[in-house]
Design an enzyme around this catalytic site. Structure first.
Site, PDB file in Angstrom:
ATOM      1  N   VAL A 311       2.626  47.617  25.769  1.00  0.00           N
ATOM      2  CA  VAL A 311       3.549  46.479  25.797  1.00  0.00           C
ATOM      3  C   VAL A 311       4.766  46.769  24.915  1.00  0.00           C
ATOM      4  CG1 VAL A 311       3.827  44.075  25.081  1.00  0.00           C
ATOM      5  CG2 VAL A 311       1.787  44.792  26.326  1.00  0.00           C
ATOM      6  N   ALA A 312       4.492  47.392  23.761  1.00  0.00           N
ATOM      7  CA  ALA A 312       5.578  47.642  22.816  1.00  0.00           C
ATOM      8  C   ALA A 312       6.589  48.621  23.377  1.00  0.00           C
ATOM      9  CB  ALA A 312       5.006  48.182  21.510  1.00  0.00           C
ATOM     10  N   GLU A 316      11.502  45.568  27.630  1.00  0.00           N
ATOM     11  CA  GLU A 316      11.644  44.282  28.326  1.00  0.00           C
ATOM     12  C   GLU A 316      13.067  43.742  28.300  1.00  0.00           C
ATOM     13  OE1 GLU A 316      10.043  44.379  25.367  1.00  0.00           O
ATOM     14  OE2 GLU A 316       7.910  44.525  25.805  1.00  0.00           O
ATOM     15  N   ASP A 358      51.565  49.394  43.973  1.00  0.00           N
ATOM     16  CA  ASP A 358      52.794  48.865  44.556  1.00  0.00           C
ATOM     17  C   ASP A 358      53.905  49.004  43.548  1.00  0.00           C
ATOM     18  OD1 ASP A 358      51.707  47.937  46.828  1.00  0.00           O
ATOM     19  OD2 ASP A 358      51.444  45.872  46.147  1.00  0.00           O
ATOM     20  N   ASP A 660      49.294  42.928  47.900  1.00  0.00           N
ATOM     21  CA  ASP A 660      49.595  41.500  47.834  1.00  0.00           C
ATOM     22  C   ASP A 660      49.700  40.841  49.200  1.00  0.00           C
ATOM     23  OD1 ASP A 660      51.891  42.818  48.488  1.00  0.00           O
ATOM     24  OD2 ASP A 660      52.991  42.290  46.663  1.00  0.00           O
ATOM     25  N   ASP A 664      47.328  43.952  53.560  1.00  0.00           N
ATOM     26  CA  ASP A 664      46.726  44.834  52.562  1.00  0.00           C
ATOM     27  C   ASP A 664      45.214  44.656  52.476  1.00  0.00           C
ATOM     28  OD1 ASP A 664      49.005  46.124  51.735  1.00  0.00           O
ATOM     29  OD2 ASP A 664      49.522  44.582  50.274  1.00  0.00           O
ATOM     30  N   ASN A 726      11.889  53.948  19.888  1.00  0.00           N
ATOM     31  CA  ASN A 726      10.577  54.017  20.545  1.00  0.00           C
ATOM     32  C   ASN A 726       9.842  55.288  20.144  1.00  0.00           C
ATOM     33  OD1 ASN A 726      10.661  51.632  21.831  1.00  0.00           O
ATOM     34  ND2 ASN A 726      10.898  52.449  23.892  1.00  0.00           N
ATOM     35  N   GLU A 729       8.306  54.855  16.894  1.00  0.00           N
ATOM     36  CA  GLU A 729       7.090  54.026  16.924  1.00  0.00           C
ATOM     37  C   GLU A 729       5.895  54.826  17.439  1.00  0.00           C
ATOM     38  OE1 GLU A 729       9.471  49.828  17.794  1.00  0.00           O
ATOM     39  OE2 GLU A 729       8.556  50.917  19.438  1.00  0.00           O
ATOM     40  N   ASP A 759      15.517  44.245  16.480  1.00  0.00           N
ATOM     41  CA  ASP A 759      16.355  45.123  17.310  1.00  0.00           C
ATOM     42  C   ASP A 759      17.311  44.403  18.266  1.00  0.00           C
ATOM     43  OD1 ASP A 759      15.832  47.553  16.380  1.00  0.00           O
ATOM     44  OD2 ASP A 759      14.659  48.270  18.094  1.00  0.00           O
TER      45      ASP A 759
HETATM   46  P1  ATP Z   1      56.965  47.261  46.829  1.00  0.00           P
HETATM   47  O1  ATP Z   1      56.124  48.450  46.679  1.00  0.00           O
HETATM   48  O2  ATP Z   1      58.323  47.403  46.241  1.00  0.00           O
HETATM   49  O3  ATP Z   1      56.287  46.009  46.465  1.00  0.00           O
HETATM   50  P2  ATP Z   1      56.416  46.673  49.460  1.00  0.00           P
HETATM   51  O4  ATP Z   1      55.534  47.778  49.845  1.00  0.00           O
HETATM   52  O5  ATP Z   1      55.836  45.373  49.142  1.00  0.00           O
HETATM   53  O6  ATP Z   1      57.356  47.166  48.325  1.00  0.00           O
HETATM   54  P3  ATP Z   1      57.649  45.409  51.595  1.00  0.00           P
HETATM   55  O7  ATP Z   1      57.644  44.067  50.995  1.00  0.00           O
HETATM   56  O8  ATP Z   1      56.718  45.761  52.675  1.00  0.00           O
HETATM   57  O9  ATP Z   1      57.562  46.514  50.505  1.00  0.00           O
HETATM   58  O10 ATP Z   1      59.129  45.679  52.053  1.00  0.00           O
HETATM   59  C1  ATP Z   1      59.503  46.837  52.721  1.00  0.00           C
HETATM   60  C2  ATP Z   1      60.987  46.767  52.992  1.00  0.00           C
HETATM   61  O11 ATP Z   1      61.248  45.653  53.834  1.00  0.00           O
HETATM   62  C3  ATP Z   1      61.803  46.516  51.738  1.00  0.00           C
HETATM   63  O12 ATP Z   1      62.249  47.702  51.163  1.00  0.00           O
HETATM   64  C4  ATP Z   1      62.984  45.713  52.241  1.00  0.00           C
HETATM   65  O13 ATP Z   1      64.013  46.564  52.686  1.00  0.00           O
HETATM   66  C5  ATP Z   1      62.413  44.982  53.431  1.00  0.00           C
HETATM   67  N1  ATP Z   1      62.087  43.601  53.103  1.00  0.00           N
HETATM   68  C6  ATP Z   1      61.338  43.155  52.089  1.00  0.00           C
HETATM   69  N2  ATP Z   1      61.240  41.820  52.101  1.00  0.00           N
HETATM   70  C7  ATP Z   1      61.921  41.403  53.159  1.00  0.00           C
HETATM   71  C8  ATP Z   1      62.190  40.119  53.745  1.00  0.00           C
HETATM   72  N3  ATP Z   1      61.724  38.995  53.235  1.00  0.00           N
HETATM   73  N4  ATP Z   1      62.947  40.081  54.851  1.00  0.00           N
HETATM   74  C9  ATP Z   1      63.430  41.202  55.401  1.00  0.00           C
HETATM   75  N5  ATP Z   1      63.209  42.417  54.910  1.00  0.00           N
HETATM   76  C10 ATP Z   1      62.488  42.531  53.818  1.00  0.00           C
END
Ligand code: ATP
Length: 940
Positions: A311-312, A316, A358, A660, A664, A726, A729, A759
Site C-alpha cells: 500500500v505504501a 496513490e 498571422d 481568425d 481558418d 520510495n 522506504e 510529502d
Molecule cells: P494578415 O496575415 O496580415 O492577418 P490575412 O492573412 O488575414 O493577413 P486577409 O485578411 O486574408 O489577410 O487579406 C488578404 C488581402 O486581402 C489583404 O492583403 C488585402 O489586400 C485584402 N483585404 C483584406 N481585407 C479586406 C477587405 N475587408 N476588403 C477587401 N480586401 C481586403
C-alpha cells in the site's frame, strides 16, 4: 405591439416550466416575405426600438440556455471510490481488518493499519473530488472570459451586444465566421452559407436565402439560421424569432448529457505508469512475504506487513497531483492572456517546434491608419494617426472617387467616441481605416450611401481577396465598387482612372501601378486597391461585377508592430522554435513587417506566395520546409495554411497555428495547437481552437509555450521527488530482511504518514514552481520523449540511493550501537523505537532537501534562490513539524510506535540532508562543466 401571432411563452409546449425564454412568430415565419416577417415579429428593418426591449426581455427572458445539469455530486464522489487504486486499497483494508479479527492475540497495530488504509482511500477520494470540481469551475470561469457578442441593429444603429441580451424581434447582422446567436429568419442574404453540423450533423455548409419558402419543418427552412450553427460565408441581416431554451439548439441541448472529460496523453502516461508501479509494489509485497514467512515470522503479521508495504509503495496521490499541476498551468496561462480550452494544449505547448503566425493583429497592433493614397500616378500623403478624425489628405480632390468607392464597399462602422473610450471601429480594421481616410478627405459616406444605396454585396473572402458591392444611383443606374488586394484587382481591370479620365490599362500603366504598389508595400504598408464599373441591372453575377473594372487607385495603410513582439520572437529563437509567417498580404509588406519584429534577419529569406505553393506539389512543399532558413508565406489563403500545417506535421513538428477567419477552422483543428484571437477572431475560429489569446498578441503564445514547458518540467520534478523516497522506504526494509533482523526498520503506518502527510504539500508546491529562468534557452522536448525517461530514472536512483543509504546506515548504527543481539529485539524495545523514528525522520528531513534539489535540472538551486518558492518551504516545514509531533506527542507515539528524538539526532539528520543537496549540486556542476552543450530536456 400587435401580438395576435401565436406566441410560445415560458412553460409552453412541455418545455419545462422554468424555461426563461421564448419564441415569436411561430412556424409561419419561413413562409413570409421579408417585409411580412418584420410585421409578424413586430419589428422593422431598423431593428427594435430600445424602449421595446425591456418588455420583450420580461416576456421572453435572456437569450441563454439553462445550465447543463451537472452530473450529480454524489455520483462524482462515488466515482472516486470505484477507480482501480481505490478498489485495490479497499480490498487491502478489508483483508487487514479480517487479519486483525483472526489474530491471536490481537495486535492493535493491525487495526491501525486497516484504518490507515481506509483513511488513504477517503483522503484520496476527497482530493480527487475537490480537484475535479475545481477543474470544472475553472473551465466554466474561463469560458466566461470570452463573452459571446453579436452585432445588432437597435433604433437603426449598429451595436455590439452580448448575445445573451438578444430578444425576439431583434435584427442581427451576420458575417462569415459568426456563430449564430439565436434562431433567426434571414431578411437580407449575400452569398450566405451556413454550417449546420452542430445541429443537423451535415458537414457541408448549405446555401441560405432571404426568400420565402414553402411549408415544412422550420429546421429545414433555407431562409433560417439557428443558434449553435455558424455562418461559413457571406453576410446577412436576420430577425430573431426564438431565443434561449426555445431555440432548436435549446431542445437538443437539454437532451444532451454533459460530455465526458477526456484525459490528456500525459495523464494517460502517468496513469499507466502509476499502474505499473502499483503492479511492482504488489510484486515486492508478495516477494517480502515469501522471503519472511520461511524465516519463522508469524504468518498473519507478515502478511499484514507485506500488505502495508505494498500500500505504501502505491503512488496513490500521483494522478491528482498531476491534474493539480496542469490546472495551475491553465490558470497561469489565463492570467497571461492565453485561455487554454483543453488540458491537452498545456502539454502540447511545451513541445511546440513551429509557430505559424498571422501578421495583422498578432504581430501588429491591428490599428490601421492610411498614410498614403495613390491615384492618377501621384502619391498623396495622409496625416493623423489612429481612428480619430484629426488629420487630412494633402490633396483630397484627385483621390475622392477612389476613397468614395472604397468607403462605400465597407461593412465596418465607426463608433462615435463615448465617455469611456475614443472613436472605435465596429468590424474589420482594414475597412475602418478606409472610413477614416474618407472622412479626412471630406467625404460624408452616410450621405453618399443615402444617395446610392447598396442593393447587393459579394462579401470579402480571403481566398478571392476581394469584396464588391452594387449600388443604385438616383438616376436608376447601377454601379459596382470593388476593393481588395492590388494583384487580384489589377487582374480584373481593363482601364484606369487617370485624373478623372478613363484610360485603357496598357502594359505601361499596369507597370506603373505595380511599381507604386511595391513602393508602398516595401514600407511595410498594407495596400488595397479600389475599382469601379457601371452595371446594367441590380442583380448581376459575381463574375460580371468583378471584371472589366476601372482601377481608381491604391491606398497604403500602416499597422505598427506590437512593441512586445520583438522580445517574444527572440525568445522563440533561443528556444529553438521556428516561426513561419503566414499572411494574405503582399510579400514586400510581409517582409518589411517581419524584419521589424525580427522574424527575418537574413538578407534573402525564402518568400513563397500562394500561387507558388500551388505549383510546388507535396514533395516540393516538403523540401521547402526541410530548408531550415527563414520562411515567409505570402498572399496565401486559409487552404494553403492547412496544407502547410499538415506538411509540417508530416515532418514530425509540433505545430501551433494562429487563425481568425471562418476558413481558418480546418487548420486550427488540425494543428497540434490551434490558436484563435479572442479580441478580433471570429466565433468559428475560437470554437475550433484549443487556445484563445485574449489580447491577440504573438507574445502571449510565447508566454504560453514557456509556461507549458515549465508545467512539464514541474511534473518531472515531483515525480523524481516522490519516487526517490520510495527507494528510501524500501531499501532499509530489504536490508533488514536480508540481514536477518526480525523487525522492520519502518512500519507501514509510518510510510503512510510520510506519503500522505509530509510529502503531499511539497509535491503540490513543486507542481506550482515558477518557470526556471533558462526554460526558454533549450530546444523543444521531443514529442515521443517519455515522461519517465532514462535520465529521470537516473535521478530517481541517484537521489533515492543517497537517501536509502543514509537511513539504512542510521538504522543499523542505532541497532548495533545498543549491543543487543538481533534476536532479542521486540517491538517495544526503546532502542528499536528510537531507530525506526530515526528512519522516518531521516526520510522526512532528506525529502525536505530533496524537494530543494529537484527544483532545477542543471542550474544551482542557489541561483534561483532557496526561498523563491515559499509554498515549498512551508510544505516542507509542515512535514517536519508533523514528524516532530509523531516523535514527541505520546498519543502519536502509541500509534506510530515512535520515541522522542534528541537534538543531536535531528542535527545528524539535517547534516545528512545537507549532504544530499551537496551531492546534487556537485552533479549539476559537473553536468554544466562537462556537458555544456547537452541541453536536451531528456538528458538533463
Ligand atoms: P494578415 O496575415 O496580415 O492577418 P490575412 O492573412 O488575414 O493577413 P486577409 O485578411 O486574408 O489577410 O487579406 C488578404 C488581402 O486581402 C489583404 O492583403 C488585402 O489586400 C485584402 N483585404 C483584406 N481585407 C479586406 C477587405 N475587408 N476588403 C477587401 N480586401 C481586403
Amino acid at each position: 405591439m400587435g401580438m395576435e401571432t401565436p406566441v410560445r411563452t415560458p412553460g409552453d409546449g412541455g418545455r419545462g416550466p422554468t424555461a426563461p425564454s421564448g419564441t415569436l412568430g411561430g412556424p409561419t415565419v419561413p413562409r413570409l416575405a421579408p417585409a411580412e416577417v418584420f410585421a409578424e415579429l413586430d419589428t422593422s428593418p431598423r431593428g427594435l426600438a430600445s424602449t421595446d426591449v425591456a418588455g420583450r426581455r420580461d416576456r421572453f427572458g435572456f437569450n441563454e440556455l439553462p445550465q447543463a445539469r451537472r452530473r450529480g455530486l454524489w455520483r462524482d464522489l462515488a466515482g472516486q471510490f470505484t477507480d482501480l487504486f481505490a478498489v485495490v486499497l479497499l480490498v487491502a483494508s478489508a483483508i487487514t481488518f479480517l487479519a486483525y479479527g483472526l489474530q491471536q492475540p490481537r495486535d492493535v497495530g493491525t487495526l491501525q493499519l486497516a484504518v490507515a488504509i481506509l483513511g488513504v482511500v477517503v483522503l484520496n477520494a476527497a482530493i480527487g473530488f475537490a480537484q475535479e470540481y475545481s477543474a470544472e469551475r475553472t473551465a466554466e470561469s474561463l469560458q466566461a472570459m470570452v463573452p459571446h457578442t453579436c452585432r445588432v441593429l437597435r433604433d437603426g444603429e449598429r451595436q455590439e451586444l452580448p448575445a445573451r441580451d438578444l430578444v425576439p424581434g431583434d435584427v442581427v447582422v451576420l458575417e462569415a465566421g459568426d456563430a449564430v446567436p439565436a434562431d433567426c429568419r434571414l431578411t437580407e442574404a449575400h452569398e450566405v452559407r451556413a454550417n449546420n453540423a452542430a445541429l443537423t450533423g451535415e458537414s457541408d455548409a448549405v446555401g441560405r436565402t432571404a426568400e420565402p419558402v414553402g411549408a415544412g419543418p422550420v429546421l429545414e427552412a433555407r431562409n433560417c439560421v439557428f443558434m449553435g450553427t455558424d455562418i461559413a460565408a457571406g453576410s446577412a441581416k436576420a430577425v430573431v424569432f426564438a431565443t434561449g431554451a426555445a431555440t432548436e439548439f435549446g431542445h437538443i441541448f437539454r437532451l444532451a448529457a454533459a460530455a465526458p472529460r477526456q484525459k490528456t496523453p500525459l495523464q494517460l502516461q502517468v496513469a499507466s505508469m502509476a499502474r505499473r508501479v502499483a503492479g511492482a509494489a504488489l510484486a515486492i509485497g508478495a516477494a517480502l512475504f515469501a522471503v519472511r514467512v520461511p524465516t519463522g515470522q508469524p504468518f498473519v503479521e507478515t502478511f499484514v506487513f507485506a500488505l502495508g508495504v505494498m500500500v505504501a509503495l502505491v503512488p496513490e496521490g500521483l494522478p491528482a497531483t498531476l491534474s493539480v499541476s496542469l490546472a495551475i498551468g491553465v490558470r497561469r496561462m489565463a492570467r497571461r492572456h492565453a485561455l487554454v480550452k483543453q488540458l491537452l494544449a498545456v502539454e502540447a505547448l511545451g513541445s511546440t517546434t513551429v509557430v505559424c503566425t498571422d501578421k495583422t493583429g498578432t504581430l501588429t497592433q491591428a490599428e490601421m491608419t492610411v498614410v498614403q493614397v495613390w491615384a492618377g500616378g501621384e502619391p498623396h500623403a495622409v496625416s493623423g494617426v489612429g481612428y480619430g478624425p484629426v488629420g487630412e489628405v494633402s490633396d483630397p480632390r484627385p483621390v475622392r472617387a477612389l476613397l468614395r468607392a472604397a468607403g462605400l464597399c465597407c461593412n465596418a462602422r465607426l463608433v462615435p467616441p463615448s465617455d469611456r473610450e475614443g472613436r472605435r471601429i465596429l468590424g474589420d480594421t482594414t475597412e475602418g481605416a478606409l472610413l477614416v481616410v474618407a472622412a479626412k478627405a471630406g467625404l460624408d459616406l452616410a450621405a453618399e450611401e443615402a444617395a446610392a444605396p447598396r442593393v447587393a454585396e459579394f462579401p470579402f473572402d480571403s481566398t478571392r481577396k476581394l469584396m464588391s458591392t452594387v449600388h443604385a444611383d438616383t438616376g436608376g443606374r447601377y454601379h459596382a465598387y470593388v476593393k481588395g488586394a492590388p494583384q487580384e484587382l489589377l487582374a480584373r481591370c481593363s482601364a484606369i482612372d487617370w485624373s478623372g479620365e478613363r484610360r485603357p490599362l496598357t502594359a505601361e500603366l499596369r507597370a506603373a501601378v505595380i511599381t507604386a504598389n511595391d513602393e508602398l508595400a516595401s514600407q511595410g504598408l498594407r495596400v488595397l486597391a479600389a475599382a469601379w464599373r457601371p452595371l446594367a441591372d441590380s442583380r448581376p453575377a459575381q463574375d460580371e461585377v468583378e471584371s472589366e473594372l476601372t482601377l481608381l487607385g491604391l491606398v497604403g495603410m500602416l499597422d505598427p508592430p506590437r512593441p512586445e513582439v520583438s522580445d517574444a520572437v527572440n525568445a522563440c529563437r533561443r528556444a529553438g522554435i521556428r516561426i513561419v509567417m503566414v499572411t494574405g498580404d503582399h510579400p514586400l509588406t510581409a517582409e518589411a513587417v517581419a524584419r521589424r519584429v525580427g522574424i527575418v534577419r537574413e538578407a534573402a529569406p525564402a518568400i513563397v506566395t500562394g500561387t507558388q505553393l500551388d505549383e510546388l506539389g507535396e514533395n516540393g512543399l516538403d523540401s521547402l520546409l526541410d530548408e531550415s532558413g527563414e520562411l515567409l508565406l505570402c498572399r496565401v489563403s486559409p487552404e494553403h495554411k492547412m496544407r502547410v500545417v499538415t506538411a509540417l506535421q508530416r515532418r514530425g513538428e509540433v505545430v501551433a497555428v494562429t487563425g481568425d477567419g471562418a476558413n481558418d477552422a480546418p487548420a486550427l483543428k488540425h494543428a497540434d495547437i490551434g490558436v484563435a484571437m479572442g479580441a478580433s477572431g471570429t466565433d468559428v475560429a475560437r470554437e475550433a481552437a484549443v487556445m484563445v489569446l485574449l489580447d491577440d498578441s504573438f507574445a502571449s503564445i510565447t508566454t504560453a509555450v514557456r509556461l507549458g514547458r515549465s508545467v512539464y518540467q514541474n511534473i518531472r520534478k515531483f515525480l523524481i521527488y516522490l519516487f526517490s523516497h520510495n527507494i528510501a522506504e524500501l531499501v532499509p526494509i530489504l536490508a533488514a530482511t536480508f540481514a536477518g533482523f526480525p523487525l522492520v526498520p519502518i512500519t507501514a503506518v509510518q510510510i503512510l504518514a510520510i506519503d500522505l502527510g509530509s510529502d503531499v504539500l511539497p509535491a503540490l508546491a513543486l507542481g506550482a514552481e515558477p518557470p526556471e529562468p533558462d526554460v526558454m534557452d533549450r530546444p523543444p522536448r521531443a514529442r515521443q520523449e517519455r515522461l519517465f525517461s532514462t535520465a529521470v530514472m537516473g535521478r530517481v536512483l541517484f537521489l533515492g540511493g543517497i537517501q536509502a543509504l543514509g537511513v539504512t546506515a542510521v538504522f543499523f548504527w542505532h541497532i548495533h550501537g545498543s549491543g543487543i543481539p538481533y534476536s532479542d529485539f521486540t517491538k517495544d524495545e526503546p532502542v528499536y523505537r528510537e531507530a525506526i523514528t530515526m528512519v522516518q525522520a531521516g526520510i522526512v528531513v532528506s525529502q525536505f532537501f530533496n524537494a530543494l534539489a529537484v527544483r532545477t535540472d542543471r542550474q544551482s538551486v542557489f541561483r534561483i534562490g532557496l526561498l523563491s518558492n515559499p509554498w515549498l518551504l512551508a510544505g516542507g516545514g509542515f512535514g517536519i513539524a508533523l514528524m516532530a509531533a509523531i516523535s514527541y506527542l505520546p498519543p502519536l507515539q502509541d500509534v506510530f510506535n515512535t520515541a522522542p528524538l534528541a537534538a543531536a539526532d535531528w542535527a545528524v539528520l539535517a547534516g545528512f540532508g545537507a549532504l544530499l543537496l551537496a551531492a546534487e549540486e556537485t552533479r549539476k556542476w559537473w553536468l554544466r562543466r562537462h556537458r555544456p552543450g547537452n541541453r536536451k530536456e531528456g538528458e538533463r
